[in-house]
Design an enzyme around this catalytic site. Structure first.
Site, mmCIF file in Angstrom:
data_model
loop_
_atom_site.group_PDB
_atom_site.id
_atom_site.type_symbol
_atom_site.label_atom_id
_atom_site.label_comp_id
_atom_site.label_asym_id
_atom_site.label_seq_id
_atom_site.Cartn_x
_atom_site.Cartn_y
_atom_site.Cartn_z
ATOM 1 N N SER A 78 8.679 -45.241 7.950
ATOM 2 C CA SER A 78 8.942 -43.927 8.536
ATOM 3 C C SER A 78 7.862 -43.428 9.496
ATOM 4 O O SER A 78 8.136 -42.560 10.315
ATOM 5 C CB SER A 78 9.175 -42.893 7.439
ATOM 6 O OG SER A 78 8.099 -42.884 6.528
ATOM 7 N N HIS A 81 15.992 -44.488 7.358
ATOM 8 C CA HIS A 81 15.951 -44.425 8.827
ATOM 9 C C HIS A 81 16.807 -45.501 9.483
ATOM 10 O O HIS A 81 16.789 -45.652 10.700
ATOM 11 C CB HIS A 81 14.510 -44.552 9.320
ATOM 12 C CG HIS A 81 13.663 -43.381 8.942
ATOM 13 N ND1 HIS A 81 13.730 -42.166 9.608
ATOM 14 C CD2 HIS A 81 12.767 -43.217 7.947
ATOM 15 C CE1 HIS A 81 12.891 -41.315 9.042
ATOM 16 N NE2 HIS A 81 12.293 -41.920 8.032
ATOM 17 N N LYS A 110 19.790 -37.896 7.718
ATOM 18 C CA LYS A 110 19.138 -38.266 8.974
ATOM 19 C C LYS A 110 20.194 -38.620 10.024
ATOM 20 O O LYS A 110 20.827 -37.706 10.540
ATOM 21 C CB LYS A 110 18.112 -39.366 8.692
ATOM 22 C CG LYS A 110 16.934 -38.751 7.919
ATOM 23 C CD LYS A 110 15.871 -39.714 7.463
ATOM 24 C CE LYS A 110 14.780 -38.897 6.753
ATOM 25 N NZ LYS A 110 13.975 -39.658 5.810
HETATM 26 C C1 LIG Z 1 13.447 -39.126 4.514
HETATM 27 C C2 LIG Z 1 13.215 -40.250 3.600
HETATM 28 C C3 LIG Z 1 13.609 -40.185 2.256
HETATM 29 C C4 LIG Z 1 14.117 -38.915 1.634
HETATM 30 O O1 LIG Z 1 15.432 -38.655 2.011
HETATM 31 P P1 LIG Z 1 15.973 -37.140 1.915
HETATM 32 O O2 LIG Z 1 17.451 -37.297 1.890
HETATM 33 O O3 LIG Z 1 15.449 -36.434 3.105
HETATM 34 O O4 LIG Z 1 15.429 -36.587 0.637
HETATM 35 C C5 LIG Z 1 13.466 -41.313 1.475
HETATM 36 N N1 LIG Z 1 12.942 -42.447 1.978
HETATM 37 C C6 LIG Z 1 12.531 -42.532 3.260
HETATM 38 C C7 LIG Z 1 11.972 -43.823 3.757
HETATM 39 C C8 LIG Z 1 12.644 -41.444 4.106
HETATM 40 O O5 LIG Z 1 12.216 -41.522 5.365
#
Ligand SMILES: *Cc1c(COP(=O)(O)O)cnc(C)c1O
Length: 374
Positions: A157, A185, A216
């Protein structure tokens, strides 16, 4: 920073219109009218709240429909909805490994994976980022542990690079470990059909546990775990964040279903995202800026020093580009950066506008440190 407008390539922050260059809304779906109207219709039919957890009275037809749609999209037997990616990782990981078991976790894994590992009470072995030799060493050393779980971000990320999934797959297979990938992602972004890193690497059927978020690229909210029917049934009965939390409002599920419709019907959004990614990365390189190991729509512009990154972030915002500085301990010492993300909804002009700002700041000396170090 409060974003006072709806999501889009341009947003209003503190009364000013700025170019959004840090959102995970990769396909531009968060503000799509089809999601809003699906949610509104669901509110009219079901009201807003779900009233209880899934295993009590909080399962609506939309929860079940969305789970079927996710499984079909991912090409797995089954899928389980979770309230967020954070809840998925903190609930699923402790179900897959506990006391007496071993977890192998990449040093750059997301905080929700780290927290899931801590909650599990398993012995956690953090391996150096993408170091497959170390993974094999740990697998050999832990041969007598109970279950072994390897867990990795699919797309990391903060750096936007990809996990070496084919190598992790063969190591897991060879040593009898379970592999879990976090496609937060990658869902909607990677692979010919946007199914994620497993599709990107052609590993369908080889990664037993795939999780991802709907918040996302899908522009909605919530998350999923996808895999074989028996794996999903096991997680459904074990994951504490699934069992002991109120389920998602049905309207949120309706929006996610609408998002999946668009992801499946409009591959051109993904093509546009990759076009923008190439245009931006090549532009940054032409200016002489470094983007680390980025291979995705997450593009760090490495600065180095934390103070320098902060002032670059502030100067960008002054110039109308919204992309914040990320500093240690979120990233390694000396690798403070501006973390940018591109979206399918950016036009060529938007990308060029961002590049003009980076170019101006570069000529004003903001990124000198990073060019030397990275
Ligand atoms: C954003 C993210 C999460 C968390 O997901 P949410 O639905 O926003 O709680 C988990 N793992 C990774 C790698 C992320 O980037």
């Amino acid at each position: 920073m409060v974003v006072e407008s709806g999501q889009g390539p341009w947003v209003t922050v503190e009364g000013r219109k700025v170019l959004l260059l840090c959102s995970n809304d990769y396909l531009g779906l968060a503000g799509h009218p089809a999601l809003a109207s699906a949610a509104c219709s669901a509110v009219e039919r079901f009201g807003f709240g779900s009233g209880a957890s899934r295993l009590i009275s909080g399962t609506s037809p939309l929860h079940e429909e969305l789970e079927r749609r996710i499984a079909a999209f991912k090409g797995t037997e089954s899928a389980l909805l979770c309230n967020s990616g954070y809840a998925a990782n903190t609930g699923m990981i402790p179900s897959l490994a506990g006391a007496g078991d071993a977890i192998l976790s990449d040093s750059l894994n997301h905080a929700s994976i780290i927290d899931g590992c801590r909650l599990s009470r398993a012995q956690v072995h953090v391996y150096a980022h993408k170091d497959m030799e170390q993974v094999e060493k740990i697998l050999k050393k832990t041969a007598r542990a109970g279950r072994r779980l390897i867990v990795t971000d699919g797309v990391f990320s903060m750096d936007g690079d990809l996990a070496p999934l084919p190598e992790l797959c063969s190591l897991a297979e060879k040593h009898g470990a379970v592999l879990m990938v976090d496609d937060a992602h990658a869902t909607g972004v990677l692979g010919g059909n946007g199914k994620g890193t497993v599709e990107h690497f052609g590993l369908q059927g080889k990664v037993p546990v795939q999780m991802g978020t709907l918040g996302k690229a899908l522009g909605s909210f919530g998350a999923y775990v996808a895999g074989d029917g028996d794996v999903v049934a096991y997680l459904l009965n074990r994951s504490r964040s699934f069992i002991f939390s109120t389920s998602l409002p049905p309207a949120v599920c309706a929006a996610s279903i609408a998002a999946l419709d668009i992801v499946e019907a409009e591959p051109e959004r993904r093509a546009r995202l990759w076009h923008n990614r190439e245009r931006f990365v090549q532009g940054l390189h032409a200016i002489g800026l470094r983007t680390g190991d980025s291979e995705s729509s997450i593009i760090p512009v490495i600065v180095g020093d934390s103070e320098a990154a902060l002032s670059a972030g502030a100067a960008l915002f002054e110039g109308g580009v919204f992309a914040p500085a990320i500093r240690p301990p979120t990233v390694a010492d000396g690798s403070a950066r501006i973390r940018t993300t591109v979206m399918a909804s950016h036009s060529d002009e938007d990308i060029d506008e961002a590049l003009r700002m980076f170019s101006r700041l570069k000529s004003e000396g903001y990124f000198t440190d990073g060019s030397a170090r990275s």
